[in-house]
Design a protein around this motif. Structure first.
Motif, PDB file in Angstrom:
ATOM      1  N   GLN A 352      -5.592  -3.147   9.078  1.00 10.04           N
ATOM      2  CA  GLN A 352      -5.294  -1.724   8.919  1.00 10.04           C
ATOM      3  C   GLN A 352      -5.107  -1.106  10.303  1.00 10.04           C
ATOM      4  O   GLN A 352      -5.949  -1.260  11.190  1.00 10.04           O
ATOM      5  N   GLU A 353      -3.992  -0.389  10.464  1.00  4.64           N
ATOM      6  CA  GLU A 353      -3.686   0.239  11.738  1.00  4.64           C
ATOM      7  C   GLU A 353      -4.267   1.657  11.800  1.00  4.64           C
ATOM      8  O   GLU A 353      -4.662   2.230  10.776  1.00  4.64           O
ATOM      9  N   ALA A 354      -4.302   2.215  13.016  1.00  8.30           N
ATOM     10  CA  ALA A 354      -4.870   3.553  13.208  1.00  8.30           C
ATOM     11  C   ALA A 354      -4.061   4.622  12.494  1.00  8.30           C
ATOM     12  O   ALA A 354      -4.612   5.659  12.092  1.00  8.30           O
ATOM     13  N   ASP A 355      -2.756   4.389  12.328  1.00 13.02           N
ATOM     14  CA  ASP A 355      -1.918   5.387  11.651  1.00 13.02           C
ATOM     15  C   ASP A 355      -1.988   5.300  10.127  1.00 13.02           C
ATOM     16  O   ASP A 355      -1.283   6.024   9.424  1.00 13.02           O
ATOM     17  N   GLY A 356      -2.848   4.413   9.619  1.00 12.50           N
ATOM     18  CA  GLY A 356      -3.019   4.290   8.176  1.00 12.50           C
ATOM     19  C   GLY A 356      -2.145   3.235   7.536  1.00 12.50           C
ATOM     20  O   GLY A 356      -2.325   2.932   6.350  1.00 12.50           O
ATOM     21  N   SER A 357      -1.193   2.680   8.281  1.00 17.14           N
ATOM     22  CA  SER A 357      -0.342   1.628   7.722  1.00 17.14           C
ATOM     23  C   SER A 357      -1.108   0.307   7.669  1.00 17.14           C
ATOM     24  O   SER A 357      -2.141   0.129   8.340  1.00 17.14           O
ATOM     25  N   ILE A 358      -0.585  -0.612   6.870  1.00 10.02           N
ATOM     26  CA  ILE A 358      -1.213  -1.920   6.691  1.00 10.02           C
ATOM     27  C   ILE A 358      -0.252  -2.986   7.202  1.00 10.02           C
ATOM     28  O   ILE A 358       0.899  -3.041   6.782  1.00 10.02           O
ATOM     29  N   VAL A 359      -0.727  -3.821   8.135  1.00 12.52           N
ATOM     30  CA  VAL A 359       0.056  -4.945   8.636  1.00 12.52           C
ATOM     31  C   VAL A 359      -0.440  -6.200   7.939  1.00 12.52           C
ATOM     32  O   VAL A 359      -1.642  -6.523   7.987  1.00 12.52           O
ATOM     33  N   GLU A 398      16.380  -9.065   7.469  1.00 10.20           N
ATOM     34  CA  GLU A 398      16.296  -9.223   8.917  1.00 10.20           C
ATOM     35  C   GLU A 398      15.088  -8.450   9.436  1.00 10.20           C
ATOM     36  O   GLU A 398      14.520  -7.594   8.751  1.00 10.20           O
ATOM     37  N   GLU A 399      14.698  -8.761  10.676  1.00  9.08           N
ATOM     38  CA  GLU A 399      13.603  -8.012  11.301  1.00  9.08           C
ATOM     39  C   GLU A 399      13.978  -6.541  11.454  1.00  9.08           C
ATOM     40  O   GLU A 399      15.129  -6.203  11.715  1.00  9.08           O
ATOM     41  N   ARG A 400      12.994  -5.668  11.238  1.00  6.74           N
ATOM     42  CA  ARG A 400      13.103  -4.216  11.332  1.00  6.74           C
ATOM     43  C   ARG A 400      13.823  -3.596  10.136  1.00  6.74           C
ATOM     44  O   ARG A 400      13.982  -2.376  10.088  1.00  6.74           O
ATOM     45  N   GLN A 401      14.240  -4.424   9.204  1.00  2.00           N
ATOM     46  CA  GLN A 401      14.764  -3.859   7.971  1.00  2.00           C
ATOM     47  C   GLN A 401      13.617  -3.275   7.150  1.00  2.00           C
ATOM     48  O   GLN A 401      12.496  -3.792   7.177  1.00  2.00           O
ATOM     49  N   ALA A 402      13.898  -2.202   6.438  1.00  4.80           N
ATOM     50  CA  ALA A 402      12.865  -1.522   5.653  1.00  4.80           C
ATOM     51  C   ALA A 402      13.360  -1.321   4.230  1.00  4.80           C
ATOM     52  O   ALA A 402      14.558  -1.090   3.992  1.00  4.80           O
ATOM     53  N   PHE A 403      12.417  -1.406   3.294  1.00  3.53           N
ATOM     54  CA  PHE A 403      12.726  -1.233   1.875  1.00  3.53           C
ATOM     55  C   PHE A 403      11.645  -0.374   1.237  1.00  3.53           C
ATOM     56  O   PHE A 403      10.475  -0.443   1.612  1.00  3.53           O
ATOM     57  N   THR A 404      12.054   0.422   0.278  1.00  7.60           N
ATOM     58  CA  THR A 404      11.107   1.276  -0.436  1.00  7.60           C
ATOM     59  C   THR A 404      11.136   0.935  -1.915  1.00  7.60           C
ATOM     60  O   THR A 404      12.198   0.984  -2.549  1.00  7.60           O
ATOM     61  N   PHE A 405       9.994   0.564  -2.450  1.00  2.00           N
ATOM     62  CA  PHE A 405       9.849   0.340  -3.879  1.00  2.00           C
ATOM     63  C   PHE A 405       8.365   0.387  -4.234  1.00  2.00           C
ATOM     64  O   PHE A 405       7.493   0.162  -3.393  1.00  2.00           O
ATOM     65  N   GLY A 407       6.528   2.865  -4.618  1.00  3.47           N
ATOM     66  CA  GLY A 407       5.787   3.875  -3.883  1.00  3.47           C
ATOM     67  C   GLY A 407       5.355   3.450  -2.495  1.00  3.47           C
ATOM     68  O   GLY A 407       4.568   4.155  -1.845  1.00  3.47           O
ATOM     69  N   LYS A 408       5.858   2.319  -1.985  1.00  2.00           N
ATOM     70  CA  LYS A 408       5.486   1.815  -0.664  1.00  2.00           C
ATOM     71  C   LYS A 408       6.737   1.569   0.173  1.00  2.00           C
ATOM     72  O   LYS A 408       7.809   1.283  -0.354  1.00  2.00           O
ATOM     73  N   ARG A 409       6.560   1.674   1.472  1.00  2.00           N
ATOM     74  CA  ARG A 409       7.624   1.371   2.427  1.00  2.00           C
ATOM     75  C   ARG A 409       7.288   0.059   3.109  1.00  2.00           C
ATOM     76  O   ARG A 409       6.259  -0.061   3.780  1.00  2.00           O
ATOM     77  N   PHE A 410       8.137  -0.971   2.916  1.00  2.00           N
ATOM     78  CA  PHE A 410       7.918  -2.298   3.475  1.00  2.00           C
ATOM     79  C   PHE A 410       8.866  -2.488   4.670  1.00  2.00           C
ATOM     80  O   PHE A 410      10.082  -2.414   4.507  1.00  2.00           O
ATOM     81  N   ILE A 411       8.296  -2.743   5.831  1.00  2.00           N
ATOM     82  CA  ILE A 411       9.087  -2.937   7.049  1.00  2.00           C
ATOM     83  C   ILE A 411       8.869  -4.358   7.544  1.00  2.00           C
ATOM     84  O   ILE A 411       7.731  -4.780   7.776  1.00  2.00           O
ATOM     85  N   VAL A 412       9.958  -5.113   7.691  1.00  2.00           N
ATOM     86  CA  VAL A 412       9.862  -6.495   8.152  1.00  2.00           C
ATOM     87  C   VAL A 412       9.642  -6.485   9.662  1.00  2.00           C
ATOM     88  O   VAL A 412      10.501  -6.034  10.424  1.00  2.00           O
ATOM     89  N   MET A 413       8.486  -6.971  10.091  1.00  3.68           N
ATOM     90  CA  MET A 413       8.160  -6.978  11.518  1.00  3.68           C
ATOM     91  C   MET A 413       8.541  -8.294  12.198  1.00  3.68           C
ATOM     92  O   MET A 413       8.959  -8.303  13.351  1.00  3.68           O
ATOM     93  N   LYS A 414       8.406  -9.401  11.465  1.00  2.00           N
ATOM     94  CA  LYS A 414       8.679 -10.699  12.081  1.00  2.00           C
ATOM     95  C   LYS A 414       9.219 -11.657  11.039  1.00  2.00           C
ATOM     96  O   LYS A 414       8.743 -11.686   9.897  1.00  2.00           O
ATOM     97  N   ILE A 425       3.255  -2.088   5.879  1.00  2.00           N
ATOM     98  CA  ILE A 425       3.347  -1.356   4.609  1.00  2.00           C
ATOM     99  C   ILE A 425       2.690   0.003   4.782  1.00  2.00           C
ATOM    100  O   ILE A 425       1.581   0.106   5.300  1.00  2.00           O
ATOM    101  N   ARG A 426       3.411   1.042   4.370  1.00  2.00           N
ATOM    102  CA  ARG A 426       2.839   2.383   4.397  1.00  2.00           C
ATOM    103  C   ARG A 426       3.323   3.140   3.161  1.00  2.00           C
ATOM    104  O   ARG A 426       4.314   2.738   2.535  1.00  2.00           O
ATOM    105  N   PRO A 427       2.636   4.208   2.784  1.00  2.00           N
ATOM    106  CA  PRO A 427       3.110   5.007   1.650  1.00  2.00           C
ATOM    107  C   PRO A 427       4.520   5.501   1.899  1.00  2.00           C
ATOM    108  O   PRO A 427       4.877   5.872   3.025  1.00  2.00           O
TER     109      PRO A 427
END
Length: 435
Positions: A352-359, A398-405, A407-414, A425-427
């Motif tokens: 869990q990150e400080a900004d509330g997102s989940i890695v 690809e990396e840095r691509q983001a998807f929303t489904f 109720g969550k935002r999924f961002i590909v980091m690696k 993952i963040r709301p």
């Protein structure tokens, strides 16, 4: 009508008045009995019957034939209601003439609604188990006598409904036993009677029959195994340094599993006198491997583990290719889950990150994430978080691509080759533009 005439009327028809009161009491009895016997807890009645409560046994036998029970009580209730209304109409017509019909309708409606419907049903629903046990000795002989009439009425009803294409089956419940139990536990959790940890454990037990070995196995890419062709001292060092007590042993290729080495068996052999580690044959120490299909459900696999007294099995697909391994602990974790408090996320590969997102690592199981964070991401089409993103995006992101489904935002980091190894993952409503 004068007062003396009214008293004379009452004196003449007192038997009818008493009969109406008795019929109203009978109506209340039928209404309350129907509600109590319908709402009574079958599990509690079964427990009380096991403890020797004969009335609980009567309740269970009545509930087993619910259609006949309900039919009998409804017939009795309607019979006494009609008879009470008929007597009241006769009395009030004699007292008020033609106005007696309207007065009877008003008075009997009020009396029946209050004293024969709302009051007894409210009392019964407040303590259905106690009420059901109290009325069961009286209802049971009534059902025995009126049961054939009730069965005939039910048969007529089914025939009429069949004409309109409605099929009724008394043998086929709308919900399975597992669905009823799951619904009851979920309701108790919402009411606060069952804590989330118990809800997860009970849900894990109920889900065993719906999950396959492939959903919980350690994939071959993460599976630690020993190469039997390595020098014995190298194999011994790898086994003793491994955090696992059981390790698969392969020769030639990882698809050729020749055994499973238990560290205790190795230590027992090394403790024997005149044993030279460099001449030790690891294959002779290993146990025969046990192969299971990847489509085996967890309930059957758990029973197989207990029956064979083994803790590890090699998972293969329909072509016999090794897909991974599954242990008894993997299945038990589906029941007990991970231990974590409300602030810490104690799952390997989740931070869990400080900004509330989940890695999260892409290999984290969706079920573990749902349990830890009280999410409801679907796990029917994919087992891991990376698999869910690939399934929903219909591509290898690809990396840095983001998807929303969901109720969550999924961002590909690696991403490594075609594998998503890390995501954020963040709301969805908290999503910020990606720079």
């Amino acid at each position: 009508m004068t007062g003396d005439a009214f008293l004379a009327f009452l004196a003449e028809y007192w038997l009818s008045l008493v009969s109406i009161i008795c019929l109203l009491l009978l109506s209340a009895f039928f209404s309350g009995s129907e509600t109590a016997l319908t709402a009574a807890s079958r599990s509690r009645m079964h427990m009380l019957e096991s403890n020797g409560d004969q009335r609980a046994g009567l309740v269970n036998r009545l509930i087993e034939r619910r259609d006949r029970l309900t039919g009998t009580l409804l017939i009795g209730n309607n019979l006494v209601n009609i008879l009470a209304s008929s007597l009241a109409t006769s009395l009030l017509i004699g007292l008020f003439g033609d106005m007696g019909v309207a007065i009877t309708t008003l008075v009997m409606t009020v009396l029946l609604v209050i004293f024969s419907e709302v009051l007894p049903k409210s009392w019964a629903i407040a303590s259905p188990d106690r009420f059901a046990r109290a009325v069961a000795p009286v209802v049971s002989p009534l059902v025995a006598v009126a049961g054939p009439v009730s069965a005939l009425v039910n048969a007529i009803v089914r025939r009429i409904l069949n004409l309109f294409g409605v099929k009724l089956s008394s043998d086929m419940p709308m919900l399975s036993a597992h669905e009823e139990l799951r619904g009851a536990v979920d309701l108790l959790h919402r009411e606060g009677s069952v804590i989330k940890a118990d809800l997860d454990r009970l849900g894990g037990v109920l889900d065993l029959g719906e999950l396959e070995v492939s959903d919980v196995m350690i994939h071959r890419t993460a599976m630690r195994a020993i190469n039997a062709e390595e020098p014995p001292e190298v194999c011994i060092r790898e086994i003793l340094e491994s955090p696992f007590t059981r390790l698969p042993l392969w020769r030639g290729s990882t698809d050729n599993i020749v055994g499973v080495v238990h560290s205790k068996d190795l230590l027992r052999v090394l403790a024997e006198p005149d044993v030279e580690p460099e001449r030790l044959d690891i294959v002779k120490i290993a146990q025969k491997p046990w192969f299971v299909p990847d489509t085996t459900n967890l309930k059957d696999q758990l029973n197989a583990f207990l029956r064979r007294k083994l803790h590890l099995a090699i998972v293969v697909d329909e072509y016999g290719q090794v897909q991974g391994l599954v242990t008894l602990e993997d299945i038990l974790e589906e029941i007990v889950g991970d231990i974590a408090d409300e602030h810490d996320i104690d799952i390997q590969g989740v931070r869990q990150e400080a900004d509330g997102s989940i890695v999260v690592d892409g290999s984290v199981p969706i079920r573990d994430l749902n349990r830890a964070l009280d999410w409801s991401l679907p796990d029917e089409e994919a087992t891991t978080v990376a698999g869910l993103v690939i399934h929903e995006s219909k591509s290898i992101p690809e990396e840095r691509q983001a998807f929303t489904f969901y109720g969550k935002r999924f961002i590909v980091m690696k991403r490594v080759k075609n594998r998503i190894t890390k995501l954020r993952i963040r709301p969805a409503e908290d999503d910020a533009p990606i720079g």
